[in-house]
Design an enzyme around this catalytic site. Structure first.
Site, PDB file in Angstrom:
ATOM      1  N   GLU B  60       0.805  -1.227   0.000  1.00  0.00           N
ATOM      2  CA  GLU B  60       0.000   0.000   0.000  1.00  0.00           C
ATOM      3  C   GLU B  60       0.836   1.273   0.000  1.00  0.00           C
ATOM      4  O   GLU B  60       0.483   2.243  -0.667  1.00  0.00           O
ATOM      5  CB  GLU B  60      -0.970   0.023   1.191  1.00  0.00           C
ATOM      6  CG  GLU B  60      -2.219  -0.827   1.018  1.00  0.00           C
ATOM      7  CD  GLU B  60      -2.012  -2.283   1.403  1.00  0.00           C
ATOM      8  OE1 GLU B  60      -0.890  -2.623   1.844  1.00  0.00           O
ATOM      9  OE2 GLU B  60      -2.954  -3.082   1.271  1.00  0.00           O
ATOM     10  N   HIS B 129      -9.435  -5.247  10.403  1.00  0.00           N
ATOM     11  CA  HIS B 129     -10.073  -5.087   9.101  1.00  0.00           C
ATOM     12  C   HIS B 129     -11.380  -4.296   9.163  1.00  0.00           C
ATOM     13  O   HIS B 129     -12.147  -4.301   8.215  1.00  0.00           O
ATOM     14  CB  HIS B 129     -10.372  -6.458   8.482  1.00  0.00           C
ATOM     15  CG  HIS B 129      -9.161  -7.155   7.948  1.00  0.00           C
ATOM     16  ND1 HIS B 129      -8.041  -7.390   8.697  1.00  0.00           N
ATOM     17  CD2 HIS B 129      -8.894  -7.679   6.717  1.00  0.00           C
ATOM     18  CE1 HIS B 129      -7.141  -8.021   7.969  1.00  0.00           C
ATOM     19  NE2 HIS B 129      -7.624  -8.209   6.756  1.00  0.00           N
TER      20      HIS B 129
END
Lengths: 389, 325
Positions: B60, B129
C-alpha cells in the site's frame, strides 16, 4: 571514523590501488573506485571529455553559489530570522549540481528535506528560497513550506519532502506518469543513507523493477542518519547493493568529484531512457554541518574527521584546483564568482528581511484547489471549521 | 431507470470516467485479473486493458505514494484499498503527501486523486479489518471525505470525486455492495460533494447519519412513526468534508430534537463535531439535549454476538430516540 565506510575505504594505504592507464597526467581528482579500488579520471569519460571551459566554470559557479547561500542562511538562522529546522547541504554540492547538469527536458527531480542544493541547482533563485526560509510571502511556497519543502514544478522539481523516505514512492509515481505518457524521461529521487532503512523505499524498489519504471534512486550517503553513523544504522555494505535483491542496477561512486557524479547519473539516465529501467546509485559524500543547525554536532563525530574531509575531499576546492590547472579559470575569476555569490546571498537575505509576512487570511489559501477557485467550485457545504477572524 | 447494485454503480462510475478521461486509471490489489476483491471492477480489465486497470502487489505505501506522485504530474489515479483499514500502512502517503503537497508548495501542485474502498465493521473480520477512518481523514485539511450510502450516491459521488482536483477519500461499505436501487444511466450524472440528502421528511425529530447507519436509522424512523406516532426526519450526510452544515441546522431548527447515529467510534468521531456545530448554531432551537449513538468503544470484535452489539442496531437506536421524546 566509525561508520564512515567511505572514508576508511579512501585511506590509500588500506587499498590495493590499481593504476588505470587512462589517467591523464594533469588529473587532480582522479577517483578511486568504491568497489574494486581502481583509479579513474572521470574528466575524460564520455559525458565530460568535450565540456567547454565556460561550461565547467558554470558548474563551479553553481556549486559555490549553493555553499554561499547555505552559509548566509546559517547566519540568518543564528540571527533569529529563520525558525524551525535548517538542514544545510554544505559539503555535498557536487552531487546536486553534477546530477542536474546531465538532465534532459523530460527528466524530473524529487528529494528529501535537505533540499536547498537541489532547488538552486534546478534554477530556483536565491531570493525566493531565502524568503521561504524567513517565512515570508515572497517565498517559493509563500511561507507555507519552509526549509524542507521547496517546490518548482515549472523546473521539474517536485520538492522538498520532510518525512525520511516518504518521497521514494512519489518519485516512483513521477516516473510512472512519464512512462504512461510515453515521455522519454526519468525521475531522480534523492534520499539520504538514513532513508534506506524505511519500508516504503523497498516497496518502491520492488515496483520500480517489476514495472520497469524510469526512476533513479540516488542515496547521498553522507555517513550519518542524523547522528547515527552508518555502521550503527545499516547492516550490509554497500547500501546500494540492496538494489540487487530486486534485479536493479546499482553502483557506488564518489560525490566529491563532479565529473564522476555526472558520468554516474548519465549512465543511469541511459538505462532509464533507453530501457525504462531503474537504478540505485549510492554516492559517497559528506556534510560539514550537523544534521540540522540545531544539532551541536559534538556527540557522534570528531572535529578531525570533518577537517580531514574538508582538506582532502572538498568538492569545490578539488574542482577549482582542476580548473586552475587546466587554465579554464583564473584566480581573479574565482574571486569574482565568489564575491558575486556572497553578494547575491547577502542581497537575498535583505530581500527576505524586507519582504512582508503572509497575511493571516492566507492560512486558508492553497489548502484545496476548489476553495482557491471559487468560480469553478462544484461542491457545497462547509470546508473549513475554524478560520482566522 | 434501471435498478442496479451499489457495486455495479461503482463499476459504472469507474468505467465511465476511465472511458471519458485518459488520465484516469484504477490501481490496487486484485482489481484487474481477480476482478476486485469485492468484484467492483468486474469486466474492467477486459474493457480497458492493463494500462488502465492495474494489479498491484500487497504494497500500500508504494502504490498509494506512486499514485500521489502520478497525480502531482497530472494523472487522475483511483486507488482501491481492499479495506480502508489497510491505509494505515500507507498513512504517510495519504495524510502527509496527498493532503499537504498543495499547501506546502503554496498552491503550485494539485493532487487530483481518489482513494476508495470499504470502511466498515459488521462483517466479523476483527479489529484490523474493520476500521472506519472517516473521522480522522476529515480531521486532515487538504483531504475531502465522502461516505455514499445508496447506489445512486455511490455512482454520482464517485464520479464527482474522480473529476475533483483535490484528493478525495471515498469510504464505501461491503454490506451495502449488494444493495439494489434505481441509478440514472446518464454519463454526466454527478452528485456534488458536500450536499446532504433528506431521505425522509419529518417534524418531531431529526436523525443524522452517514454510511450504513443511514439505513438503520430509516428503519428506526419507520418504527417510531408506526408504533409511537413520532414523525422523524432522516438526514444522510453523504459527505463528511465538505459538510452540509446548512442542511443540518435547517433540519434541527425544524424538528428541535436531534439524534446522531454513526458506526464510527465515539471519541473525536464525526458526530462529536456535528454535535458541537448544532449547539453553537442552533442551541436556542433545541428542546432536548443532543443524543448520540456510535459504535461501542472497544476495538472491533470478531464474534457475531459481540459485534452485533457493538455496531448501532435498530433497538439501541430506538431506545436512545425514545429518550428524546
Amino acid at each position: 571514523m566509525e561508520g564512515l565506510h567511505h572514508d576508511t575505504i579512501l585511506e590509500p594505504e588500506q587499498k590495493n590501488l590499481k593504476k588505470d592507464n587512462d589517467i591523464s597526467e594533469s588529473s587532480d581528482i582522479a577517483s578511486i573506485n568504491m568497489i574494486d579500488g581502481s583509479v579513474k579520471d572521470f574528466s575524460q569519460t564520455e559525458v565530460n571529455k568535450n565540456l567547454s571551459g565556460e561550461y565547467k566554470v558554470n558548474l563551479y559557479e553553481q556549486m559555490i553559489r549553493i555553499r554561499r547561500f547555505e552559509e548566509r542562511s546559517l547566519r540568518s538562522y543564528q540571527q533569529g530570522h529563520i525558525g524551525g529546522f535548517l538542514h544545510l547541504y554544505i559539503g555535498q554540492e557536487a552531487v546536486a549540481v553534477g546530477s542536474v547538469s546531465v538532465l534532459k527536458e523530460n527528466d524530473h527531480i524529487i528529494t528529501a528535506y535537505r533540499d536547498h542544493g537541489h532547488a538552486l541547482a534546478v534554477g530556483m533563485d536565491f531570493d525566493e528560497c531565502m524568503a521561504e526560509l524567513y517565512g515570508k510571502k515572497t517565498g517559493c511556497s509563500k511561507g507555507k513550506g519552509g526549509s524542507m519543502h521547496f517546490f518548482a514544478p515549472d523546473k521539474n522539481f517536485w520538492g522538498g519532502h520532510g518525512i525520511v523516505g516518504g518521497q521514494t514512492p512519489l518519485g516512483l509515481g513521477i516516473a510512472y506518469a512519464l512512462k504512461y505518457n510515453n515521455k522519454k524521461g526519468a525521475c531522480l529521487c534523492f534520499m539520504g543513507d538514513g532513508a534506506t532503512n524505511q519500508g516504503p523505499f523497498y516497496e518502491s524498489l520492488n515496483l520500480a523493477s517489476l514495472w520497469n519504471l524510469p526512476v533513479i534512486y540516488i542515496i547521498e550517503n553522507n555517513g550519518y542518519s542524523m547522528g547515527t553513523a552508518e555502521s550503527r544504522h545499516s547492516a550490509g555494505d554497500p547500501l546500494a547493493r540492496r538494489g540487487d535483491a530486486f534485479d536493479i542496477d546499482w553502483s557506488v561512486s564518489n560525490g566529491h568529484d563532479i565529473y564522476e557524479v555526472r558520468q554516474t547519473i548519465s549512465d543511469a539516465l541511459a538505462r532509464a531512457h533507453e530501457n525504462s529501467r531503474p537504478s540505485v546509485l549510492e554516492i559517497i559524500t559528506y556534510r560539514y554541518r550537523g544534521h540540522s543547525v540545531a544539532d551541536p554536532d559534538q556527540t557522534y563525530r570528531s572535529k578531525e574527521e570533518i577537517e580531514e574531509y574538508k582538506s582532502n575531499k572538498d568538492p569545490l576546492n578539488l574542482f577549482r584546483e582542476k580548473l586552475l590547472k587546466e587554465k579554464n579559470i583564473t584566480e581573479e575569476q574565482v574571486k569574482e564568482i565568489d564575491l558575486k555569490a556572497k553578494g547575491d546571498a547577502d542581497a537575498s537575505a535583505e530581500f527576505a528581511d524586507a519582504s512582508p509576512y503572509p497575511d493571516p487570511a492566507e492560512l486558508m489559501d492553497d489548502v484545496y484547489w476548489e476553495t482557491d477557485n471559487p468560480k469553478e467550485k462544484k461542491s457545497y457545504g462547509t470546508m473549513f471549521f475554524e478560520t482566522p477572524s | 431507470m434501471a435498478k442496479i447494485t451499489y457495486r455495479e454503480a461503482l463499476n459504472q462510475a469507474l468505467s465511465e470516467e476511465i472511458q471519458r478521461d485518459k488520465n484516469v486509471i484504477l490501481m490496487g490489489e486484485e482489481v484487474a485479473q481477480f476482478k476486485g476483491s469485492y468484484k467492483v471492477s468486474e469486466g474492467m480489465l477486459e474493457n480497458f486493458g492493463s494500462d488502465r486497470i492495474i494489479d498491484t502487489p500487497i504494497s500500500e505505501a508504494a502504490f498509494s505514494g506512486l499514485a500521489v506522485g502520478a497525480a502531482m504530474m497530472g494523472m487522475r489515479p483511483v486507488v482501491e484499498f481492499m479495506f480502508w483499514s489497510f491505509c494505515y500502512v500507507a498513512f504517510d502517503q495519504i495524510f502527509n503527501n496527498a493532503a499537504s503537497v498543495r499547501y506546502m508548495s503554496g498552491g503550485l501542485i494539485n493532487v487530483p486523486i481518489v482513494f476508495r474502498g470499504p470502511a466498515n465493521g459488521g462483517t466479523n473480520v476483527g479489529a484490523t479489518h474493520s476500521h472506519t477512518p472517516e473521522n480522522f481523514a476529515a480531521n486532515t485539511p487538504g483531504l475531502k471525505v465522502i461516505c455514499p450510502a445508496t447506489p445512486a450516491d455511490a455512482k454520482g459521488m464517485l464520479k464527482s470525486a474522480i473529476r475533483d482536483n483535490d484528493p478525495v477519500c471515498v469510504m464505501e461499505n461491503t454490506i451495502l455492495y449488494n444493495m439494489q436501487d434505481e441509478v440514472p444511466e446518464d454519463e454526466d450524472f454527478l452528485i456534488p460533494l458536500g450536499k446532504a440528502n433528506i431521505l425522509k421528511s419529518g417534524n418531531d425529530m431529526t436523525i443524522i447519519a452517514h454510511g450504513k447507519s443511514v439505513h438503520t436509522s430509516l428503519d428506526v424512523a419507520q418504527t417510531l412513526e408506526e408504533k409511537h406516532g413520532v414523525s422523524v426526519e432522516v438526514l444522510d450526510l453523504r459527505s463528511i468534508r465538505p459538510l452540509d452544515v446548512n442542511a443540518i441546522i435547517k433540519s434541527v431548527k425544524k424538528t428541535n430534537r436531534v439524534l446522531l447515529v454513526e458506526e464510527n467510534k465515539p471519541f473525536c468521531g464525526v458526530d462529536a463535531q456535528i454535535s458541537f456545530i448544532i449547539q453553537e448554531q442552533a442551541f436556542d432551537y433545541l428542546d432536548a439535549p443532543i443524543k448520540r449513538i456510535s459504535a461501542i468503544d472497544s476495538p472491533q470484535a470478531y464474534s457475531k454476538a459481540l459485534e452485533n452489539v457493538q455496531i448501532p442496531a435498530h433497538d439501541r437506536i430506538l431506545a436512545k430516540a425514545m429518550e428524546l421524546i
